[in-house]
Design a protein around this motif. Structure first.
Motif: not given
Length: 504
Positions: A92-104
């Motif tokens: 919600l801050r618009g920051e990158p997060t890491k998905g299940a595939d390890g990609v941000e």
């Protein structure tokens, strides 16, 4: 549920959480949770229009992770804490997060005004909860509030107002709350009209703007949606501390403002001479912070004649700069501004009287803002229609039986009715007991002859009374606060002259 019990139930749960300490943190925790629920409700309303897509990505909307019936994953305990701290807040801050595939990836990439409001708000948010079970209990309590029910919404607005009032006892946080009796009286007497902008450049919890909203809505004919849309755009706020910014935005949303125009940032940081017509407002209502020491950068943004260590002085210069021609303003200022005969305050008052019409000064008792502060304050009403010719001063005395306003005996709108009655029928009032004036009109020539000392129709000195130990301690603290504020201001001025940064 009975909404009147909501605050108590929330506080009872939060007191058991070791991560949440005191009124200010409880309010901060409540407000970000409340914001997300109210925002999602507003989004659901907007979705009734064909083609509208919610701005918050799926999985992170309130409806996706909170309600038991509709949440894709009803989390509690450590699982809930992990989701909130390590996933929800970052997204919600618009920051990158890491998905299940390890990609941000940045999941919340929208740059729409609604999306930017959420991102700005959540940048100021911190989850204080350390107990995931108790956090779930808090979320479930909010689920019991139905914002589609007009009665529920109205009652919850009253509950929220009660929560904001509790700020007055929350240490330094109390500086961001102005009593409703003051805000409603102030707005009534600058009388904003539909189509005019109303601004507060240090808006705290947005009390002035909420009262302006109520005042404007009362002028709308039934079914006039166009006027309501105009009002939505007419309220302008700015706040530079995170918690009051969050409280204020949520306050406006609860009162029906779809997209609050409240900017996060220090309005004193901008160069005074850079303001243009688009930065000005038709009506300004403010209780600027006073007793605060301005930074060197703040002072450098102002012409030399206005460079003051006192924050209220810089705000006064800004208010005069940003009030449109024909506009009206009301400002809460301490006695130090009225009495001050230093170069800066003389320059400010000279500008006020020569370029604006200071028509009324209401002297307020010392305990209006207690227990946050017991400094005596004043309401200055002026307009941008020409120079001052005469100024009425009126002393508002505490009601009979009141030694002080307090948490249990606060100032109420009912108390201010006597001031409104005098306002509509201005007469000179003599205080026969002290041979002074309670109300009197002075010409601008008389004010200039006093070297711009505007401390007129003040409170008489009373004979010393024997106080109880508790009253003696309270009186000592009040006097110490006043002396400390004077010393801080003098030291800051000396440091400024010597070119020393505060604290060196």
């Amino acid at each position: 549920m009975t909404l009147a019990n909501l605050v108590k139930r929330l506080e009872d749960i939060m007191r058991a959480d070791n991560g949440i300490d005191g009124t200010a943190q409880r309010l901060s925790q409540i407000v970000w949770i409340l914001f997300l629920k109210v925002f999602d409700y507003k989004e659901e309303e907007a979705e009734l229009d064909d083609g509208y897509e919610p701005v918050i990505p799926q999985g992170y909307r309130w409806r996706d992770w909170v309600p038991y019936e509709t949440a894709t994953a009803y989390r509690t305990g450590d699982e809930l804490l992990d989701f909130v701290n390590n996933d929800l807040l970052h997204v919600l801050r618009g920051e990158p997060t890491k998905g299940a595939d390890g990609v941000e990836r940045v999941l919340f990439s929208s740059e729409s005004p609604r999306a930017l409001l959420v991102k700005e708000f959540m940048q100021r948010t911190h989850n204080y909860a350390q107990n995931g079970v108790q956090l779930r209990q808090v979320l479930d309590l909010f689920e019991e509030v139905d914002f589609s029910d007009a009665d529920d919404t109205h009652e919850f607005n009253d509950v929220y107002e009660t929560m904001l009032k509790s700020l007055q006892g929350a240490g330094k946080a109390g500086e961001f709350y102005t009593p409703r009796a003051v805000t409603s009286f102030a707005i009534e007497h600058i009388d904003p009209r539909i189509g005019e902008t109303v601004a507060d450049f240090s808006c705290g919890t947005c009390g002035f703007l909420v009262d302006a909203l109520r005042h404007l809505e009362a002028q709308v004919a039934p079914g006039d949606t166009e006027a309501m849309e105009v009002i939505q755009r007419s309220l302008i706020g700015q706040e530079w501390k995170p918690m009051p910014y969050m409280l204020g935005v949520t306050n406006l949303m609860l009162h029906g403002v779809e997209l609050p125009n409240v900017t996060y940032g220090d309005s004193l940081a901008r160069r005074l001479l850079s303001f243009e017509e688009a930065d000005c407002a038709d009506k300004i209502a403010m209780n600027p912070p006073y007793g605060g020491i301005t930074t060197e950068a703040n002072r450098a943004a102002y012409p030399a004649e206005f460079r003051s260590p006192e924050s209220a002085d810089l705000f006064m210069a800004q208010i005069m700069t940003r009030l449109k021609a024909g506009g009206r303003a009301v400002v809460v200022l301490p006695n130090g501004f009225l009495e001050g005969e230093d170069n800066v305050r003389i320059a400010l008052k000279k500008k006020l009287l020569s370029e604006f019409n200071l028509h009324t000064v209401i002297r307020m008792p010392e305990s209006v803002f207690a227990p946050y502060t017991s400094i005596e304050t004043n309401l200055l009403f002026f307009d941008n229609t020409g120079s001052t010719q005469e100024t009425w001063f009126y002393r508002f005395d505490k009601p009979q039986g009141y030694k002080h306003f307090s948490k249990t005996k606060p100032l109420t709108p009912k108390h201010m009715e006597v001031v409104s009655e005098w306002w509509d029928n201005r007469v000179e009032i003599t205080d026969e007991d002290t041979d002074t004036y309670k109300a009197k009109c002075y010409s601008v020539e008389e004010l200039v002859e006093r070297n711009y000392n505007l401390a007129l129709c003040g409170y008489p000195t009373v004979e010393e009374e024997v106080l109880s130990p508790e009253e003696t301690i309270a009186a000592y603290r009040i006097e110490r606060e006043r002396i400390d504020a004077d010393i801080d201001a003098k030291l800051a001025e000396i440091e400024r002259i010597l070119g020393i940064e505060a604290g060196e």
